[in-house]
Structure formats: structure tokens, C-alpha cells
Design an enzyme around this catalytic site. Structure first.
Site, short mmCIF file in Angstrom:
data_model
loop_
_atom_site.label_atom_id
_atom_site.label_comp_id
_atom_site.label_asym_id
_atom_site.label_seq_id
_atom_site.Cartn_x
_atom_site.Cartn_y
_atom_site.Cartn_z
N LYS A 21 0.84 -1.20 0.00
CA LYS A 21 0.00 0.00 0.00
C LYS A 21 0.87 1.25 0.00
O LYS A 21 1.95 1.24 0.60
CB LYS A 21 -0.85 0.05 1.29
CG LYS A 21 -2.02 -0.89 1.33
CD LYS A 21 -2.81 -0.69 2.63
CE LYS A 21 -3.95 -1.69 2.75
NZ LYS A 21 -5.00 -1.53 1.73
N ARG B 248 -10.39 -11.29 2.05
CA ARG B 248 -11.25 -12.35 1.50
C ARG B 248 -10.57 -13.70 1.58
O ARG B 248 -11.23 -14.73 1.63
CB ARG B 248 -11.67 -11.98 0.07
CG ARG B 248 -10.55 -11.89 -0.91
CD ARG B 248 -10.93 -11.13 -2.18
NE ARG B 248 -10.98 -9.68 -1.95
CZ ARG B 248 -11.37 -8.80 -2.86
NH1 ARG B 248 -11.76 -9.20 -4.05
NH2 ARG B 248 -11.38 -7.51 -2.57
N1 BES Z 1 -8.10 -3.49 4.42
C1 BES Z 1 -8.29 -3.13 3.07
C2 BES Z 1 -9.60 -2.37 2.84
C3 BES Z 1 -9.70 -1.00 3.44
C4 BES Z 1 -9.42 0.11 2.68
C5 BES Z 1 -10.12 -0.83 4.73
C6 BES Z 1 -9.53 1.37 3.22
C7 BES Z 1 -10.22 0.42 5.28
C8 BES Z 1 -9.93 1.53 4.51
C9 BES Z 1 -8.32 -4.35 2.17
O1 BES Z 1 -7.55 -5.41 2.60
C10 BES Z 1 -7.80 -3.93 0.84
O2 BES Z 1 -6.66 -3.57 0.78
N2 BES Z 1 -8.63 -4.02 -0.18
C11 BES Z 1 -8.25 -3.64 -1.50
C12 BES Z 1 -8.72 -4.74 -2.43
C13 BES Z 1 -8.18 -4.64 -3.83
C14 BES Z 1 -6.68 -4.84 -3.84
C15 BES Z 1 -8.85 -5.67 -4.71
C16 BES Z 1 -8.91 -2.31 -1.83
O3 BES Z 1 -10.05 -2.10 -1.43
O4 BES Z 1 -8.24 -1.49 -2.46
MN MN Z 2 -5.55 -5.25 2.00
#
Ligand code: BES
Ligand code: MN
Ligand code: ZN
Length: 528
Positions: free
Chosen positions: A302, A376
Site C-alpha cells: 500500500k 477475503r
Molecule cells: N483493508 C483493506 C480495505 C480497506 C481500505 C479498509 C480502506 C479500510 C480503509 C483491504 O484489505 C484492501 O486492501 N482491499 C483492497 C482490495 C483490492 C486490492 C482488490 C482495496 O479495497 O483497495
Molecule cells: Mn488489503
């Protein structure tokens, strides 16, 4: 290096009810008087709630005039204070009168008035108030227990503090709150239930606030063990070798890079006061909470700005633990199993890679397109395990799953998916009552094509619409069990202080789940 030690945290206030008017209660240094807009509206005058007239007499001060002098209109959350240096004859210890706007006095207003009261009484000893005695709902019907619930939640959450300061917390919540409402609020059972609900909100928020240098999967498991012994729940923890032996490939893959290995946590609640044989026949609800103790994104790392709040990526897991801890206090009538797959999504030479294929519990396979879609992967194992091993009547999972849900809903509403309309309606109603509102999304079948992988049963990186495709990824793992999925990534964090929501992780979801599971028939109308 030795593990970090969490400093002692502040406690929420104690609550009591009294049949006296607020001004007649001794042993409190603050009295809070509700302020309502006058019915006729036009001339800017206000009305004050129960006990205000008597208190005005005791003080020899016209409190309506004081409210008007401060420009109060009865708008919810507006506050003015009147110092009382010498107390009154009835209560010589009184030092402060707080006038609190309660708006239309619906439950949502009482929750907000409670939060305003919490802010105005920080560091005080005790406050007596008749605020919850004003309850009305949209139909002008008084529901005492809903009013107390809303007010207590507002006071507790509005006063929430988490700190790790060498000199102690910057503020303490008021220590004691006496609900003073002769005739109307005499229901002590409603108060106990309200404290249980508010306490669950507090606990899930606290868990989400703990930094990840302390909060690793084993630490979360130790919290579950403490909860189990305090609340009389059965507990089972899988460590990394047990997870490997039993085939929890998703949890292991996500946790593979971390110095602190993954865990699967299971708590089991059985209603008390019924024979063991009868209890075994009760339907089972399984709650599954995403327990990512830190989400760096993994090798699909990230950007720094999005990683900052990822200590709270276990909010769903914290919500499940806090819910399990309070089921007995709300007289939950069904058996409940809480499952929290806990892992740190870290980066190292042993990290999960894009392109890897993993085998979940029960055999389904996933091709990893993006290691940041880790939630997931751990949920899939837990959902498959729950569906196959617990014969559930319903499965509900709670997860900070997708950034996309925040784009869709903003930061005040959580996302709901469900395969059963009665279950969706029950959760929606519970969310409204608890002040944790949800909005239902479609499990639109045609988007399932997006999940296709060339080598595995599905890809974890199906593209948009992100919240819907994430839910569709999870769906096969529950089989034909009625299922709801709460994507709480939208509401997990509070960026700006807003009524009962103080800045930081929100712990959103525990009050809603307990509100649902505390109804006499949580499974009414759900298909079997
Ligand atoms: N933990 C994150 C989702 C999230 C984003 C929670 C912002 C709280 C605030 C999750 O694990 C994630 O990174 N999801 C990705 C999925 C994508 C890579 C398909 C996302 O939502 O960008
Ligand atoms: Mn994530
Ligand atoms: Zn995540």
C-alpha cells in the site's frame, strides 16, 4: 525485545437510575438539563425537561433565561454551562449545571445529546440528568428502553479515550451517570442492557485502537481467552501448525510473511438456564470477523497514506469478540459461534506472491492477483469451515474489506450484502436502532464472470465494482447457508469528531449485532 505493555486505560462511566428529580439527587457535582425547542418555534424560546423548574427554584436562577442568554435554541448537541460555586440546599456538592440541546428527542437525538453531555462532563465526578426521560420517536411514541439505549451509547462512546501517554490519559470520562426520571425511566433491566451494548461498542473500539506492535494474532487470541473466561464462553485457538495440519491455506498464506504467525480464534456461546440437551437443539448463528492485525498490503504494498490506519483492519474481528462477550447480557436466545481468522499481512522473503495459488479449507482454490486483497482469503477459510462444521442457520461476516465501499457510501453508513431478505431486514433494522446504519448492495450474479481465473476456482483480484465483486468472491464458501456480509471499511475510522464518534477507529458493528441477537427471535423469517 520485550513485548510492549499497554498502559492502563480509562473506564466508561458507571450508570444508575433514580426515581428522584435530578436536582434532588445528592453526591453529584453536575446536573444536566435537557433543552428543547419551544413548540411554537417562532419567538426563539425554549422548553426545559423534567426537574428544571424545581432546580431553578433551588438555584434562585431562571434556567430558561440562562438558556436563552446563551443563545440556545434546543438544537441537538448545543451546550451551555452555569457554574454553581456554592451548590444548593438540597445538593451542597453541586458545582455545575449543563444545559444540553436534545432537538426532537428521537433516539438519534438522545444519542447525540448523550455524547454532548460526555464532552461537557469530562473529568467530573458524577452527573444526574433527565435527558432520556424525553424520548419520542417519529410517531411520537415513547419507547423507554430504546431511549435509554441511545442515551447510554452516546454518553459511553462520546467519552471514549484511548491513550499510550507516559503521564496518563488527557481526560477521564465522567465517573458516574445517574438517569433521573421519576415515573418514566424505572426500568433497570433496560439500563443493564444498554450498558452491555455501549460496553461492546467501547470494547471493539478499544481493540481496534491498539497499535499493531502489540496487537498481533497471538495477542488477539489472548484477548479472546480473557473474554471467554469472563463471559463463560468456550474457546478454541488454532496455532500455525494446527492451521497447517487442518488445511487453512488462506489464513496461512496471508500470515506467511509475518514474524508473528496467524491464529484462528473460535468462541462459542450457549444460552444459559436451559438443559444441555435442549441447548444442543437450538439453531446456531456463526459470526466471522476479519482479523488482519496489520495490513501493509503485502508485496502489493500500500502507499504510505493508505497504510496509516491499517492497525484497525481487524475491526471486524474485534466486533465479533466484543459481541460474543455481551451475548449473555442481552439474553441472546440462540447459540452463537464467533470465528476470527487473525493474521498480519506483512512483507518478507516468505511473503505470499502475486500469481501464487492457494488452497482454502475444504478445497476451493484461489489465484492471488493482488496480495492486498487479503481479507477475503482469510475469510474464505473461516466461512467454509463454519458452513461445513457448525451446521449454521445463518452466517454473518464483518470485515473492513474494500476501499470501494467508502467511495460508495462515505463514512457514516456500512455496506450490507445478504442472500436472505429476512436476514437483511433484521440487520438493517438493528443497525438503525443501534445508530450503526447499513445500506444493502446487490450480489449481482452477472459480475461473477469477473472472478474467473485461468488456473484456479477464482481470482482474488476481480476488478470493480470492488465491494460487490469482493462479496461475490466470498459467496461460494458459505454454500447454501443463509448469509450476510457487512463491509465496514467505510465506517471503520472516524476522521472528524462527530457526535458519539470520537476520532480514531470506530469499532462499528458490535452494537448492531447485539441489538439483532438480543431480539426474542433473531432468525424469524429466515429460510431454512
Ligand atoms: N483493508 C483493506 C480495505 C480497506 C481500505 C479498509 C480502506 C479500510 C480503509 C483491504 O484489505 C484492501 O486492501 N482491499 C483492497 C482490495 C483490492 C486490492 C482488490 C482495496 O479495497 O483497495
Ligand atoms: Mn488489503
Ligand atoms: Zn485488509
Amino acid at each position: 525485545m520485550a513485548a510492549p505493555v499497554l498502559p492502563a486505560q480509562v473506564s466508561p462511566p458507571q450508570f444508575a437510575v433514580s426515581d428522584l428529580l435530578p436536582g434532588a439527587i445528592t453526591g453529584v457535582d453536575v446536573v444536566a438539563v435537557p433543552v428543547l425547542p419551544a413548540d411554537d418555534g417562532g419567538d426563539g424560546t425554549v422548553l426545559l425537561g423534567p426537574g428544571a423548574a424545581e432546580l431553578s427554584d433551588d438555584l434562585a436562577v431562571d434556567l430558561v433565561a440562562v438558556a436563552e442568554l446563551h443563545g440556545l435554541t434546543g438544537k441537538v448537541g448545543d451546550v451551555a454551562t452555569l457554574p454553581v460555586p456554592d451548590g444548593t440546599t438540597t445538593n451542597p456538592g453541586l458545582r455545575l449545571v449543563v444545559l444540553v440541546g436534545v432537538g426532537a428527542a428521537r433516539p438519534i437525538d438522545l444519542r447525540r445529546a448523550g455524547a454532548a453531555l460526555a464532552r461537557a462532563t469530562r473529568d467530573r465526578e458524577a452527573v444526574a440528568t433527565s435527558i432520556p426521560a424525553l424520548a419520542v420517536d417519529d410517531q411520537d411514541v415513547v419507547d423507554e428502553s430504546e431511549a435509554i439505549e441511545a442515551f447510554v451509547a452516546g454518553v459511553m462512546l462520546g467519552g471514549f479515550v484511548f491513550h499510550w501517554r507516559s503521564q496518563g490519559p488527557p481526560h477521564q470520562p465522567v465517573r458516574r451517570v445517574v438517569i433521573a426520571a421519576p415515573g418514566l425511566v424505572a426500568d433497570r433491566a433496560a439500563l443493564e442492557r444498554s450498558v452491555a451494548l455501549g460496553g461492546a461498542g467501547w470494547r471493539s473500539r478499544l481493540l481496534a485502537s491498539v497499535p499493531s506492535n502489540l496487537k498481533n494474532p497471538a495477542w488477539l487470541a489472548s484477548q479472546a481467552e480473557e473474554i471467554a473466561s469472563a463471559a463463560g464462553l468456550d474457546v478454541k485457538i488454532w496455532d500455525e501448525s494446527q492451521l497447517a495440519r487442518e488445511g487453512f491455506g488462506g489464513i496461512l498464506a496471508v500470515g506467511a510473511a509475518s514474524a508473528t504467525p496467524p491464529r484462528l480464534i473460535q468462541l462459542t456461546y450457549t444460552p444459559r438456564g436451559i438443559a444441555a440437551r435442549a441447548a444442543r437443539k437450538l439453531p446456531v448463528v456463526v459470526l466471522v470477523g476479519k482479523g488482519i492485525t496489520f495490513d501493509s498490503g503485502g508485496l502489493s504494498i500500500k502507499p504510505a497514506a493508505s497504510m496509516g490506519s491499517m492497525k484497525r483492519d481487524m475491526t471486524g474481528g474485534g466486533v465479533v469478540l466484543a459481541t460474543m462477550a455481551a451475548l449473555a447480557d442481552v439474553d441472546c436466545p440462540v447459540r452463537v459461534v464467533g470465528l476470527v481468522p487473525a493474521a498480519e499481512n506483512a512483507i518478507s522473503g516468505s511473503a505470499l506472491r502475486p500469481g501464487d495459488v492457494i488452497r482454502h479449507w475444504g478445497g476451493r482454490t484461489t489465484e492471488v492477483g493482488n496480495t492486498d486483497a487479503e481479507g477475503r482469503l482469510v475469510l474464505a477459510d473461516a466461512l467454509a469451515y463454519a458452513a461445513a462444521e457448525h451446521d449454521p442457520a445463518v452466517i454473518v461476516d464483518v470485515a473492513t474489506l474494500t476501499g470501494a465501499v467508502k467511495v460508495a457510501l462515505g463514512q457514516q453508513v456500512g455496506g450490507l450484502f445478504a442472500t436472505d431478505d429476512a436476514l437483511a431486514a433484521a440487520l438493517d433494522a438493528a443497525g438503525t436502532r443501534a445508530g450503526e446504519p447499513l445500506w444493502r448492495f446487490p450480489l449481482h450474479a452477472a459480475y461473477e464472470d469477473k472472478l474467473a481465473s485461468k488456473v484456479a476456482d477464482a481470482s482474488n483480484d476481480p476488478g470493480g465494482p470492488g465491494s460487490i465483486t469482493a462479496a461475490l468472491f466470498l459467496k461460494p464458501f458459505v454454500g447454501d447457508v443463509p448469509w450476510a456480509h457487512l463491509d465496514i471499511a467505510s465506517v471503520g475510522d472516524v476522521e472528524k469528531e462527530w457526535h458519539e464518534w470520537t476520532v480514531g477507529p470506530s469499532g462499528f458493528g458490535a452494537r448492531l449485532l447485539l441489538t439483532w441477537l438480543g431480539t426474542p427471535e433473531p432468525l424469524a423469517g429466515v429460510s431454512d
